[in-house]
Design a protein around this motif. Structure first.
Motif, PDB file in Angstrom:
ATOM      1  N   LEU A   6       0.822  -1.227  -0.004  1.00  0.00           N
ATOM      2  CA  LEU A   6      -0.239   0.015  -0.055  1.00  0.00           C
ATOM      3  C   LEU A   6       0.817   1.390  -0.105  1.00  0.00           C
ATOM      4  O   LEU A   6       1.669   1.191   0.973  1.00  0.00           O
ATOM      5  CB  LEU A   6      -0.863  -0.199   1.241  1.00  0.00           C
ATOM      6  CG  LEU A   6      -1.656   1.220   1.398  1.00  0.00           C
ATOM      7  CD1 LEU A   6      -2.570   1.546   0.198  1.00  0.00           C
ATOM      8  CD2 LEU A   6      -2.473   1.232   2.694  1.00  0.00           C
ATOM      9  N   GLN A   7       0.606   1.814  -0.988  1.00  0.00           N
ATOM     10  CA  GLN A   7       1.433   3.242  -0.871  1.00  0.00           C
ATOM     11  C   GLN A   7       0.514   4.571  -1.011  1.00  0.00           C
ATOM     12  O   GLN A   7      -0.370   4.813  -1.812  1.00  0.00           O
ATOM     13  CB  GLN A   7       2.288   3.441  -2.482  1.00  0.00           C
ATOM     14  CG  GLN A   7       3.052   4.739  -2.360  1.00  0.00           C
ATOM     15  CD  GLN A   7       3.631   4.846  -3.845  1.00  0.00           C
ATOM     16  OE1 GLN A   7       4.154   4.201  -4.286  1.00  0.00           O
ATOM     17  NE2 GLN A   7       3.378   6.081  -4.369  1.00  0.00           N
ATOM     18  N   VAL A   8       0.533   5.378  -0.020  1.00  0.00           N
ATOM     19  CA  VAL A   8      -0.325   6.250   0.374  1.00  0.00           C
ATOM     20  C   VAL A   8       0.370   7.819   0.597  1.00  0.00           C
ATOM     21  O   VAL A   8       1.399   7.661   1.341  1.00  0.00           O
ATOM     22  CB  VAL A   8      -1.465   6.171   1.236  1.00  0.00           C
ATOM     23  CG1 VAL A   8      -2.421   4.991   0.843  1.00  0.00           C
ATOM     24  CG2 VAL A   8      -1.052   5.922   2.576  1.00  0.00           C
ATOM     25  N   GLN A   9      -0.243   8.602   0.195  1.00  0.00           N
ATOM     26  CA  GLN A   9       0.301  10.144   0.687  1.00  0.00           C
ATOM     27  C   GLN A   9      -0.646  10.531   1.744  1.00  0.00           C
ATOM     28  O   GLN A   9      -2.069  10.320   1.741  1.00  0.00           O
ATOM     29  CB  GLN A   9       0.125  11.176  -0.546  1.00  0.00           C
ATOM     30  CG  GLN A   9       0.812  10.953  -1.680  1.00  0.00           C
ATOM     31  CD  GLN A   9       2.257  11.343  -1.575  1.00  0.00           C
ATOM     32  OE1 GLN A   9       2.670  11.958  -0.837  1.00  0.00           O
ATOM     33  NE2 GLN A   9       2.890  10.941  -2.262  1.00  0.00           N
ATOM     34  N   MET A  10      -0.242  10.884   3.060  1.00  0.00           N
ATOM     35  CA  MET A  10      -1.062  11.226   4.044  1.00  0.00           C
ATOM     36  C   MET A  10      -0.611  12.553   4.900  1.00  0.00           C
ATOM     37  O   MET A  10       0.591  13.128   4.707  1.00  0.00           O
ATOM     38  CB  MET A  10      -0.861  10.073   5.259  1.00  0.00           C
ATOM     39  CG  MET A  10      -1.671  10.225   6.346  1.00  0.00           C
ATOM     40  SD  MET A  10      -1.348   8.688   7.394  1.00  0.00           S
ATOM     41  CE  MET A  10      -2.167   7.437   6.615  1.00  0.00           C
ATOM     42  N   THR A  11      -1.379  13.212   5.509  1.00  0.00           N
ATOM     43  CA  THR A  11      -1.372  14.442   6.018  1.00  0.00           C
ATOM     44  C   THR A  11      -0.474  14.178   7.349  1.00  0.00           C
ATOM     45  O   THR A  11      -0.754  12.893   7.890  1.00  0.00           O
ATOM     46  CB  THR A  11      -2.511  15.263   6.082  1.00  0.00           C
ATOM     47  OG1 THR A  11      -3.212  14.622   7.097  1.00  0.00           O
ATOM     48  CG2 THR A  11      -3.060  15.876   4.921  1.00  0.00           C
ATOM     49  N   ILE A  12       0.098  15.152   7.915  1.00  0.00           N
ATOM     50  CA  ILE A  12       0.692  14.872   9.488  1.00  0.00           C
ATOM     51  C   ILE A  12      -0.493  14.761  10.532  1.00  0.00           C
ATOM     52  O   ILE A  12      -0.368  14.008  11.446  1.00  0.00           O
ATOM     53  CB  ILE A  12       1.521  15.874   9.853  1.00  0.00           C
ATOM     54  CG1 ILE A  12       0.727  17.374  10.041  1.00  0.00           C
ATOM     55  CG2 ILE A  12       2.896  15.936   8.976  1.00  0.00           C
ATOM     56  CD1 ILE A  12       1.765  18.469  10.622  1.00  0.00           C
ATOM     57  N   ASP A  13      -1.629  15.019  10.018  1.00  0.00           N
ATOM     58  CA  ASP A  13      -2.795  14.502  10.783  1.00  0.00           C
ATOM     59  C   ASP A  13      -3.530  13.307  10.544  1.00  0.00           C
ATOM     60  O   ASP A  13      -4.770  13.108  11.108  1.00  0.00           O
ATOM     61  CB  ASP A  13      -3.885  15.845  11.256  1.00  0.00           C
ATOM     62  CG  ASP A  13      -4.116  16.621  10.176  1.00  0.00           C
ATOM     63  OD1 ASP A  13      -3.606  16.244   8.964  1.00  0.00           O
ATOM     64  OD2 ASP A  13      -5.060  17.525  10.014  1.00  0.00           O
ATOM     65  N   GLY A  14      -3.045  12.553   9.844  1.00  0.00           N
ATOM     66  CA  GLY A  14      -3.527  11.305   9.438  1.00  0.00           C
ATOM     67  C   GLY A  14      -4.696  11.099   8.214  1.00  0.00           C
ATOM     68  O   GLY A  14      -5.138   9.994   8.242  1.00  0.00           O
TER      69      GLY A  14
END
Length: 188
Positions: A6-14
């Motif tokens: 799984l490759q995802v972009q995520m914000t620091i707040d999840g």
């Protein structure tokens, strides 16, 4: 046996997207990092199948096919070629056919279909999303490797892929010039 990555972009707040699926937070103007982009290509090259949820497929197909067909000078061209040419399987409960190159639709049981794909010969399998689809794979314990790109931005509200507690082991972490961090996690 193949691994499901799984490759995802995520914000620091999840969050992996805004409340309505917005991804505008992902691209900070002038902040592209070539080393990070090469990592995305390296991960794509380790796989020969992409799994996607129906909710994000139209945007995914339209974007990458447009880059290949109409933007020959785009810095995304090398990744776009991979995205268009790779076998893609879309999981849907409602549609039996979706237009796109090298695209097939799977209507069967998610766990059964993924386990069968893992047993086929070939490279690993990549999941890019969407949020609900990735969440289903996580809940079914089908993900073998998590590649989470943590972006230096908080959006306060949005879509998440973790719906329950999930303990993961950090295997590696790489910081890029643009402030993104890629963390590779393995299930415990």
């Amino acid at each position: 046996m193949r691994k499901l990555k799984l490759q995802v972009q995520m914000t620091i707040d999840g969050f992996v997207a805004g409340p309505n699926g917005e991804l505008d937070w992902m691209w900070i103007p002038g902040e592209r990092d070539e080393a990070g982009f090469r990592k995305v290509i390296e991960l794509a090259d380790s796989c020969d199948i992409i799994l996607l949820g129906r909710g994000m497929i139209r945007e995914f197909i339209d974007h990458w096919e447009n880059v290949v067909d109409n933007l020959p000078d785009s810095p995304e061209q090398s990744l776009a070629q991979r995205m268009v040419n790779m076998r893609k399987i879309v999981f849907s409960r409602t549609q039996t056919a979706i237009k796109g190159r090298n695209l097939e639709v799977e209507n069967g049981d998610l766990a059964t279909a993924v386990q069968a794909l893992k047993k086929e010969p070939g490279k690993d399998i990549m999941v890019y999303g969407g949020a609900n689809f990735a969440s289903s794979l996580i809940s079914l314990n089908l993900i073998d490797e998590y590649y989470i790109f943590s972006n230096p931005v908080a959006i306060g509200n949005g879509l998440t892929i973790f719906k329950e507690q999930k303990v993961l082991k950090l295997e590696s972490s790489t910081v890029y010039k643009n402030g993104k961090i890629i963390n590779k996690y393995l299930p415990v």
